[in-house]
Design a protein around this motif. Structure first.
Motif, PDB file in Angstrom:
ATOM      1  N   SER A  82      14.289   5.645  -2.943  1.00 30.13           N
ATOM      2  CA  SER A  82      14.347   5.134  -4.315  1.00 30.13           C
ATOM      3  C   SER A  82      13.826   6.175  -5.297  1.00 30.13           C
ATOM      4  O   SER A  82      13.042   7.057  -4.921  1.00 30.13           O
ATOM      5  CB  SER A  82      13.513   3.855  -4.433  1.00 30.13           C
ATOM      6  OG  SER A  82      14.012   2.844  -3.584  1.00 30.13           O
ATOM      7  N   PRO A  83      14.226   6.092  -6.567  1.00 25.20           N
ATOM      8  CA  PRO A  83      13.803   7.089  -7.557  1.00 25.20           C
ATOM      9  C   PRO A  83      12.289   7.207  -7.711  1.00 25.20           C
ATOM     10  O   PRO A  83      11.771   8.289  -7.979  1.00 25.20           O
ATOM     11  CB  PRO A  83      14.440   6.588  -8.856  1.00 25.20           C
ATOM     12  CG  PRO A  83      15.591   5.749  -8.419  1.00 25.20           C
ATOM     13  CD  PRO A  83      15.168   5.117  -7.130  1.00 25.20           C
ATOM     14  N   VAL A  84      11.571   6.098  -7.547  1.00 28.37           N
ATOM     15  CA  VAL A  84      10.116   6.104  -7.747  1.00 28.37           C
ATOM     16  C   VAL A  84       9.443   5.447  -6.542  1.00 28.37           C
ATOM     17  O   VAL A  84       9.857   4.369  -6.103  1.00 28.37           O
ATOM     18  CB  VAL A  84       9.726   5.356  -9.042  1.00 28.37           C
ATOM     19  CG1 VAL A  84       8.207   5.220  -9.153  1.00 28.37           C
ATOM     20  CG2 VAL A  84      10.278   6.088 -10.267  1.00 28.37           C
ATOM     21  N   VAL A  85       8.409   6.107  -6.019  1.00 28.31           N
ATOM     22  CA  VAL A  85       7.654   5.587  -4.879  1.00 28.31           C
ATOM     23  C   VAL A  85       6.258   5.204  -5.356  1.00 28.31           C
ATOM     24  O   VAL A  85       5.561   6.009  -5.991  1.00 28.31           O
ATOM     25  CB  VAL A  85       7.558   6.627  -3.745  1.00 28.31           C
ATOM     26  CG1 VAL A  85       6.693   6.084  -2.605  1.00 28.31           C
ATOM     27  CG2 VAL A  85       8.955   6.981  -3.231  1.00 28.31           C
ATOM     28  N   VAL A  86       5.855   3.977  -5.067  1.00 20.00           N
ATOM     29  CA  VAL A  86       4.545   3.453  -5.458  1.00 20.00           C
ATOM     30  C   VAL A  86       3.735   3.169  -4.201  1.00 20.00           C
ATOM     31  O   VAL A  86       4.254   2.570  -3.253  1.00 20.00           O
ATOM     32  CB  VAL A  86       4.693   2.150  -6.280  1.00 20.00           C
ATOM     33  CG1 VAL A  86       3.325   1.635  -6.718  1.00 20.00           C
ATOM     34  CG2 VAL A  86       5.603   2.368  -7.486  1.00 20.00           C
ATOM     35  N   VAL A  87       2.486   3.602  -4.192  1.00 20.40           N
ATOM     36  CA  VAL A  87       1.574   3.293  -3.094  1.00 20.40           C
ATOM     37  C   VAL A  87       0.419   2.484  -3.649  1.00 20.40           C
ATOM     38  O   VAL A  87      -0.193   2.873  -4.655  1.00 20.40           O
ATOM     39  CB  VAL A  87       1.039   4.569  -2.416  1.00 20.40           C
ATOM     40  CG1 VAL A  87       0.028   4.208  -1.321  1.00 20.40           C
ATOM     41  CG2 VAL A  87       2.187   5.371  -1.820  1.00 20.40           C
ATOM     42  N   GLU A  88       0.125   1.355  -3.019  1.00 21.91           N
ATOM     43  CA  GLU A  88      -1.024   0.535  -3.407  1.00 21.91           C
ATOM     44  C   GLU A  88      -2.064   0.564  -2.298  1.00 21.91           C
ATOM     45  O   GLU A  88      -1.758   0.266  -1.145  1.00 21.91           O
ATOM     46  CB  GLU A  88      -0.623  -0.908  -3.660  1.00 21.91           C
ATOM     47  CG  GLU A  88      -1.816  -1.815  -3.981  1.00 21.91           C
ATOM     48  CD  GLU A  88      -1.452  -3.280  -4.131  1.00 21.91           C
ATOM     49  OE1 GLU A  88      -2.384  -4.090  -4.327  1.00 21.91           O
ATOM     50  OE2 GLU A  88      -0.254  -3.624  -4.049  1.00 21.91           O
ATOM     51  N   THR A 116      -5.820   0.282  -6.162  1.00 20.33           N
ATOM     52  CA  THR A 116      -5.542   1.562  -6.803  1.00 20.33           C
ATOM     53  C   THR A 116      -4.093   1.895  -6.513  1.00 20.33           C
ATOM     54  O   THR A 116      -3.651   1.813  -5.376  1.00 20.33           O
ATOM     55  CB  THR A 116      -6.458   2.679  -6.271  1.00 20.33           C
ATOM     56  OG1 THR A 116      -7.798   2.435  -6.689  1.00 20.33           O
ATOM     57  CG2 THR A 116      -6.022   4.041  -6.810  1.00 20.33           C
ATOM     58  N   PHE A 117      -3.357   2.260  -7.561  1.00 28.95           N
ATOM     59  CA  PHE A 117      -1.939   2.568  -7.424  1.00 28.95           C
ATOM     60  C   PHE A 117      -1.676   4.058  -7.615  1.00 28.95           C
ATOM     61  O   PHE A 117      -2.277   4.703  -8.485  1.00 28.95           O
ATOM     62  CB  PHE A 117      -1.117   1.789  -8.458  1.00 28.95           C
ATOM     63  CG  PHE A 117      -1.030   0.313  -8.181  1.00 28.95           C
ATOM     64  CD1 PHE A 117      -0.003  -0.212  -7.412  1.00 28.95           C
ATOM     65  CD2 PHE A 117      -1.969  -0.560  -8.708  1.00 28.95           C
ATOM     66  CE1 PHE A 117       0.080  -1.576  -7.161  1.00 28.95           C
ATOM     67  CE2 PHE A 117      -1.904  -1.925  -8.463  1.00 28.95           C
ATOM     68  CZ  PHE A 117      -0.873  -2.429  -7.685  1.00 28.95           C
ATOM     69  N   TYR A 118      -0.768   4.577  -6.799  1.00 30.15           N
ATOM     70  CA  TYR A 118      -0.269   5.939  -6.937  1.00 30.15           C
ATOM     71  C   TYR A 118       1.225   5.863  -7.217  1.00 30.15           C
ATOM     72  O   TYR A 118       1.955   5.143  -6.532  1.00 30.15           O
ATOM     73  CB  TYR A 118      -0.507   6.745  -5.653  1.00 30.15           C
ATOM     74  CG  TYR A 118      -1.963   7.031  -5.381  1.00 30.15           C
ATOM     75  CD1 TYR A 118      -2.489   8.305  -5.595  1.00 30.15           C
ATOM     76  CD2 TYR A 118      -2.807   6.035  -4.912  1.00 30.15           C
ATOM     77  CE1 TYR A 118      -3.839   8.572  -5.358  1.00 30.15           C
ATOM     78  CE2 TYR A 118      -4.151   6.283  -4.669  1.00 30.15           C
ATOM     79  CZ  TYR A 118      -4.653   7.554  -4.894  1.00 30.15           C
ATOM     80  OH  TYR A 118      -5.988   7.803  -4.673  1.00 30.15           O
ATOM     81  N   VAL A 119       1.663   6.586  -8.229  1.00 28.33           N
ATOM     82  CA  VAL A 119       3.082   6.642  -8.569  1.00 28.33           C
ATOM     83  C   VAL A 119       3.539   8.083  -8.421  1.00 28.33           C
ATOM     84  O   VAL A 119       2.949   8.986  -9.021  1.00 28.33           O
ATOM     85  CB  VAL A 119       3.344   6.138 -10.009  1.00 28.33           C
ATOM     86  CG1 VAL A 119       4.840   6.197 -10.322  1.00 28.33           C
ATOM     87  CG2 VAL A 119       2.818   4.713 -10.186  1.00 28.33           C
ATOM     88  N   GLN A 120       4.539   8.297  -7.603  1.00 27.71           N
ATOM     89  CA  GLN A 120       5.014   9.644  -7.277  1.00 27.71           C
ATOM     90  C   GLN A 120       3.859  10.523  -6.785  1.00 27.71           C
ATOM     91  O   GLN A 120       3.779  11.705  -7.080  1.00 27.71           O
ATOM     92  CB  GLN A 120       5.702  10.290  -8.485  1.00 27.71           C
ATOM     93  CG  GLN A 120       6.897   9.502  -9.039  1.00 27.71           C
ATOM     94  CD  GLN A 120       8.029   9.347  -8.045  1.00 27.71           C
ATOM     95  OE1 GLN A 120       7.916   8.550  -7.112  1.00 27.71           O
ATOM     96  NE2 GLN A 120       9.117  10.068  -8.252  1.00 27.71           N
ATOM     97  N   GLY A 121       2.937   9.905  -6.057  1.00 22.67           N
ATOM     98  CA  GLY A 121       1.833  10.642  -5.455  1.00 22.67           C
ATOM     99  C   GLY A 121       0.647  10.886  -6.358  1.00 22.67           C
ATOM    100  O   GLY A 121      -0.325  11.534  -5.948  1.00 22.67           O
ATOM    101  N   VAL A 122       0.664  10.357  -7.582  1.00 23.09           N
ATOM    102  CA  VAL A 122      -0.404  10.595  -8.552  1.00 23.09           C
ATOM    103  C   VAL A 122      -1.163   9.295  -8.819  1.00 23.09           C
ATOM    104  O   VAL A 122      -0.545   8.266  -9.115  1.00 23.09           O
ATOM    105  CB  VAL A 122       0.152  11.150  -9.886  1.00 23.09           C
ATOM    106  CG1 VAL A 122      -0.991  11.450 -10.855  1.00 23.09           C
ATOM    107  CG2 VAL A 122       0.988  12.394  -9.636  1.00 23.09           C
ATOM    108  N   ARG A 123      -2.503   9.339  -8.712  1.00 29.27           N
ATOM    109  CA  ARG A 123      -3.315   8.156  -8.967  1.00 29.27           C
ATOM    110  C   ARG A 123      -3.215   7.752 -10.435  1.00 29.27           C
ATOM    111  O   ARG A 123      -3.318   8.591 -11.328  1.00 29.27           O
ATOM    112  CB  ARG A 123      -4.783   8.433  -8.622  1.00 29.27           C
ATOM    113  CG  ARG A 123      -5.666   7.177  -8.660  1.00 29.27           C
ATOM    114  CD  ARG A 123      -7.116   7.543  -8.407  1.00 29.27           C
ATOM    115  NE  ARG A 123      -7.676   8.262  -9.553  1.00 29.27           N
ATOM    116  CZ  ARG A 123      -8.700   9.123  -9.470  1.00 29.27           C
ATOM    117  NH1 ARG A 123      -9.258   9.368  -8.296  1.00 29.27           N
ATOM    118  NH2 ARG A 123      -9.139   9.733 -10.544  1.00 29.27           N
ATOM    119  N   GLN A 124      -3.044   6.458 -10.654  1.00 27.20           N
ATOM    120  CA  GLN A 124      -2.939   5.934 -12.013  1.00 27.20           C
ATOM    121  C   GLN A 124      -4.231   5.233 -12.399  1.00 27.20           C
ATOM    122  O   GLN A 124      -4.547   4.156 -11.882  1.00 27.20           O
ATOM    123  CB  GLN A 124      -1.748   4.976 -12.113  1.00 27.20           C
ATOM    124  CG  GLN A 124      -0.420   5.612 -11.743  1.00 27.20           C
ATOM    125  CD  GLN A 124      -0.107   6.838 -12.573  1.00 27.20           C
ATOM    126  OE1 GLN A 124       0.007   6.753 -13.804  1.00 27.20           O
ATOM    127  NE2 GLN A 124       0.024   7.988 -11.930  1.00 27.20           N
TER     128      GLN A 124
END
Length: 231
Positions: A60-66, A195-203
């Protein structure tokens, strides 16, 4: 619920069984983590569909990690609305979501038990169903810490094999998986749960609306908005 969870100290007795040693290790790790400065802001381990609990297409265009913890008072109306939006985007193939455990058991004693239940449900191909059911249960106005009785009740509603679930909750594999996720979160600079990371970056955000806006920007191709101002 604010995205960043505040720390409290609760003295409680660790779960018994084979996972006890790892739970004690997690408690020690949480103490060290709370004392440390979390300077990092990038995901230490990229999403791996063979290892991670992934919902959606990894392409997918954007990967989110929680990195998340199952605790009482686990969400607000705003948080639930945001999670509903995530589900819509998942269904549309716009994002991929990976969940990793970061149980704040010094704040929420039953977070370890809940994480074990989700891992055990995963052995029956029902990780996300149990995950969603626990979040829903913990966001009710009367919600308290999850206990074994409620886990069994949820498992029955999901038509899981309850005996197998309880057996798998005691297996070391489930505890080891949770502990591994926790350690990867420490290395990634997790600063609370969720804590969420979007495209590998902590938000670093305080409200679900902020994360929603950043995801919209990422989907529009504006990746610069994901980085902290000092980057």
């Amino acid at each position: 619920m604010h995205i960043r969870s505040q720390a409290h100290t609760v003295k409680d007795k660790p779960e018994s069984g084979p996972s006890n040693a790892l739970q004690i290790g997690l408690r020690e790790g949480l103490q060290q983590w709370r004392r440390a400065a979390h300077a990092g802001s990038e995901l230490s381990e990229p999403v791996d569909p063979q290892r991670d609990h992934v919902c959606g297409d990894p392409a997918s265009p954007v990967v989110v990690v929680e990195y998340g913890s199952y605790g009482s008072g686990g969400g607000s109306k705003e948080d639930l609305a945001f999670r509903a939006t995530l589900r819509e985007w998942l269904g549309e193939g716009r994002i991929c979501l990976a969940f990793r455990h970061f149980p704040l058991i010094d704040s929420h004693p039953s977070a370890w038990l809940a994480a074990l239940a989700v891992e055990a449900a995963g052995s029956q191909e029902s990780f996300w169903e149990m995950h969603d059911a626990l979040i829903k249960a913990l966001t009710q106005p009367w919600a308290n810490e999850i206990d074994r009785h409620e886990i069994v009740a949820i498992a029955r509603r999901l038509e899981l094999d309850v005996d197998r679930l309880e057996h798998d909750m005691e297996r070391s594999a489930a505890a080891e998986r949770i502990f591994r996720d926790f350690n990867s979160g420490v290395r990634s600079g997790v600063n609370g749960a969720p804590t969420f990371y979007v495209q590998g970056v902590r938000q670093d955000i305080d409200e679900p609306d902020e994360l929603h806006a950043r995801l919209e920007s990422a989907l529009a191709g504006d990746l610069a908005s994901l980085w902290p101002p000092s980057h």
